[in-house]
Every structure is written in structure tokens, then in C-alpha cells.
Write a protein that holds these residues in place. Sequence first.
Motif, mmCIF file in Angstrom:
data_model
loop_
_atom_site.group_PDB
_atom_site.id
_atom_site.type_symbol
_atom_site.label_atom_id
_atom_site.label_comp_id
_atom_site.label_asym_id
_atom_site.label_seq_id
_atom_site.Cartn_x
_atom_site.Cartn_y
_atom_site.Cartn_z
ATOM 1 N N HIS A 106 0.841 -1.194 0.000
ATOM 2 C CA HIS A 106 0.000 0.000 0.000
ATOM 3 C C HIS A 106 0.877 1.245 0.000
ATOM 4 C CE1 HIS A 106 -3.606 -2.373 0.802
ATOM 5 N NE2 HIS A 106 -2.934 -2.995 1.752
ATOM 6 N N GLU A 111 2.232 0.512 -4.324
ATOM 7 C CA GLU A 111 0.915 0.641 -4.936
ATOM 8 C C GLU A 111 0.933 1.645 -6.081
ATOM 9 O OE1 GLU A 111 -3.643 1.770 -3.446
ATOM 10 O OE2 GLU A 111 -2.000 1.684 -1.998
ATOM 11 N N ASP A 112 2.039 2.319 -6.267
ATOM 12 C CA ASP A 112 2.100 3.457 -7.190
ATOM 13 C C ASP A 112 2.652 3.117 -8.566
ATOM 14 O OD1 ASP A 112 4.665 2.925 -6.418
ATOM 15 O OD2 ASP A 112 5.154 4.964 -5.784
ATOM 16 N N GLY A 113 2.789 1.848 -8.889
ATOM 17 C CA GLY A 113 3.283 1.453 -10.198
ATOM 18 C C GLY A 113 4.751 1.097 -10.237
ATOM 19 N N GLN A 116 4.987 -2.680 -9.794
ATOM 20 C CA GLN A 116 4.329 -3.233 -10.972
ATOM 21 C C GLN A 116 5.239 -3.135 -12.203
ATOM 22 O OE1 GLN A 116 2.893 -1.193 -8.738
ATOM 23 N NE2 GLN A 116 1.347 -2.573 -7.889
ATOM 24 N N GLY A 128 -3.598 -7.751 -9.677
ATOM 25 C CA GLY A 128 -3.957 -6.357 -9.529
ATOM 26 C C GLY A 128 -3.634 -5.490 -10.717
ATOM 27 N N ASN A 129 -3.654 -4.200 -10.461
ATOM 28 C CA ASN A 129 -3.529 -3.207 -11.513
ATOM 29 C C ASN A 129 -2.119 -3.089 -12.063
ATOM 30 O OD1 ASN A 129 -6.259 -1.630 -11.720
ATOM 31 N ND2 ASN A 129 -5.958 -2.074 -9.561
ATOM 32 N N SER A 134 -2.000 1.909 -11.566
ATOM 33 C CA SER A 134 -1.446 2.032 -10.216
ATOM 34 C C SER A 134 -0.892 3.427 -9.976
ATOM 35 C CB SER A 134 -0.346 0.986 -10.003
ATOM 36 O OG SER A 134 -0.857 -0.320 -10.110
ATOM 37 N N MET A 138 -2.694 6.271 -7.595
ATOM 38 C CA MET A 138 -1.986 6.679 -6.387
ATOM 39 C C MET A 138 -1.952 8.192 -6.246
ATOM 40 S SD MET A 138 -0.126 5.125 -3.851
ATOM 41 C CE MET A 138 -1.247 6.047 -2.833
ATOM 42 N N CYS A 296 -7.847 0.096 -15.432
ATOM 43 C CA CYS A 296 -7.616 -0.792 -14.290
ATOM 44 C C CYS A 296 -7.769 -2.260 -14.677
ATOM 45 C CB CYS A 296 -8.593 -0.459 -13.166
ATOM 46 S SG CYS A 296 -8.327 1.167 -12.423
ATOM 47 N N THR A 319 -6.576 1.343 -5.833
ATOM 48 C CA THR A 319 -6.179 0.248 -6.726
ATOM 49 C C THR A 319 -5.599 -0.952 -5.977
ATOM 50 O OG1 THR A 319 -4.013 1.279 -7.100
ATOM 51 C CG2 THR A 319 -5.775 1.800 -8.667
ATOM 52 N N MET A 320 -5.328 -0.796 -4.687
ATOM 53 C CA MET A 320 -4.947 -1.939 -3.855
ATOM 54 C C MET A 320 -5.595 -1.776 -2.494
ATOM 55 S SD MET A 320 -3.560 -4.847 -3.708
ATOM 56 C CE MET A 320 -4.481 -5.519 -2.327
#
Length: 368
Positions: A106, A111-113, A116, A128-129, A134, A138, A296, A319-320
Motif C-alpha cells: 500500500h 501501490e504506485d506502479g 508493478q 492487480g492493476n 497504479s 496513487m 484498471c 487500486t490496492m
Amino acid sequence: MKIKLGLLYGGKSAEHEVSLLTARAVSRAIDFNKYEVYPIFITKKGEWRKGNALIGAAESVEMLQFGEGVNKPNNITSFLPAETANAAIVEKKVDTNLDVIFPLLHGPNGEDGTVQGLLEVLNLPYVGNGVLASAAGMDKVVMKQLFAQAGLSQVPYVHFIRNEWKNNQAELLQRMEKSLKWPLFVKPANLGSSVGITKAGNRDELLKAIEFAFKYDRKIIVEQGIVAREIEMSVLGNDNPRCSVVGEVLPTKDFYDYDAKYKDGTTNYAIPAEVSDELYKKIEDAAIRAFKVLDCSGLVRADFFITEEEEVVINEVNTMPGFTPISMYPKLWIESGLSYSSLIEELIDLAIERFEEKQQLDHSKDGE
């Protein structure tokens, strides 16, 4: 054969503890007969630590924290600290041939990409995204700008960065007091779980709230308060998302802050919330529009304000969203007929589905 699943949690973020709570809750809900679960713990300093397969659910967050300077839990063995993020993922990919990663991070650095993007570069499937959703989800300012493009109704707001506040404080105060009505809510642009958020009823409180928010982010958003019901909806899917029943947040405090969400458990919820079929359709339409405008995938919790006139005003999407025992996202799906364990399984299936679709892309020049 069991699916080899990596749980990625912790993180270098103010929401580190929330991530641990989420990881513990997910470990309790996973079917260990179907999944072989490997913990990947990121410390507050950003160090990546990995352990051998869990042999059962984590009974406490302490059992999920391991590595240098942290007590070893009873149900994880053979800790192998990794020097880099790449080593943590790649080595475990080789050692255990992980089928999918479940990021339970989080806030920033998770969570901000950023994570990812790492998983995309490593060509690993993950729940998830993706990077774009993401990152945009965020940043509350970017999110709101995209929502505006989608024609979604929002509360008035003003945003600025630390340097602008330093050099143009009087002008920004004048703009806020002229364009917004008290009370105001001051938020870091890139945090969730209500971390760093303060309600301000006058200029003195506003100044203190802004300085407090700048402890967490260089970008601040100041929103006008609204008298409305707080409604949340869970969205699940990839290209064809579906929505849960709606839930209503009934905080006993002045507003739905971090303690109300994760610590004291005093907040009440109405699940499902009392809404007409017509209003439900309006909320569902707005949730799916928000999901699609951010591109998303997997899961999103969409948060709304509903006015007395039943205007649907979007607040934000997460997104999370958390998977803690008192989290709204799984509760809404449970009420919709999807159990916690089945929800996790569907999210994993959606991750693999998206990954397999991407593998069909042709990356050669001119299709050669």
C-alpha cells in the motif's frame, strides 16, 4: 499440482503496517491445499527478504517479518536475504518457479506502479492493476484530472507542490478561501488509508494541516468538504469488470481517519447500503467508468459521496484496497455471494489471464 504464489508485502511506505495486516489476512484465507505460498517481505528500509514456503496461516504480523534485526517466525525457515529487488524476485523465480506474485503493498513504493513496473520488466504475472492504473490511482491529482475527462462529478479542490507553497503561500490561501467552502480536507496527494489527512475549519487549522501533510508528500490536495453519505463499491475483473453491492461508511468520529479504519474498530458499516435500484445503477456506472478511464485490472474499490439530491460524486478509487478483517472491499464481495477465499482465487486467475494475453503480443519489428 499446486500454484506457486509469492506474497509481496511490507514496503518502504507510511502504510507498511497496513500492508502487514493485509498479508496476515490473506494468508489466513488462502487455500494451502491449492497454493504453495512463498513470503517476500520488504522492510521499512526497503530491503527485500524472502523465505521458504509458509506451512500455514500467519497468526500475527510478527510471523511475517523476518531477516536481519527481526525475530524469525515459527512457520518460515531458511531465510535468504537479497541485496536487490531484482535478486529477490529472480532468485525465487528460479528456485521455486513462482506462477504468480500477489502484491499486498500500500502507498508509495508499492501501490504506485513502481513494483508493478519491476514485475513487468521481469515478465512475471502479478495480481492487480498495472503500471498506468497504479500510478494514476496513487496520485489523487492525476486521478481527479482523468475523472474529469470521463465526466465524473467531483468536489471542488486546489492542489500545489511544496515549492509553490513556499513561494506563493498568500496567493494559494486566497485561492482556497475564495474557491472552496469550509470545512476543508487536506491530503497528501500520494498516500492512502487516510494517512496524513486533516480536517480544517479555519485558516489556522488549514496552515497546520498543510504542514502536516507535507511530511508525507511534496504534493498536496485541498478538497472542499461535503455533506453527503459515504458510499463504497468493489469492482472486480479485467476487460469486463463487475460490481459488488454497495456499502455505506458510518464513522462515529468526525471523519473516517486511519485509526477508524485500522485500529479502534469503532466505525460502523451498512452492507448492503440502502439505495434504490436507480441509484445503484448510477453508482455502478460511475465505478465502471472510473475503472476504465484509469485502465484498471483485477480489483478496485471506488469511493463516492451521495448528496441529498442523490448526485453521485466520486471521491477516489483505491487500486490496492486492504484485505484486513475489517476492510470494505472483501466484505462487499462476501455480501455479494463471493467468499474471501474465492475472491483471492479469482484475483489470481485474473492475473494469469492478463499475463497470458500479454504474451500474445508481437514485439518483433514489423511482425517479423
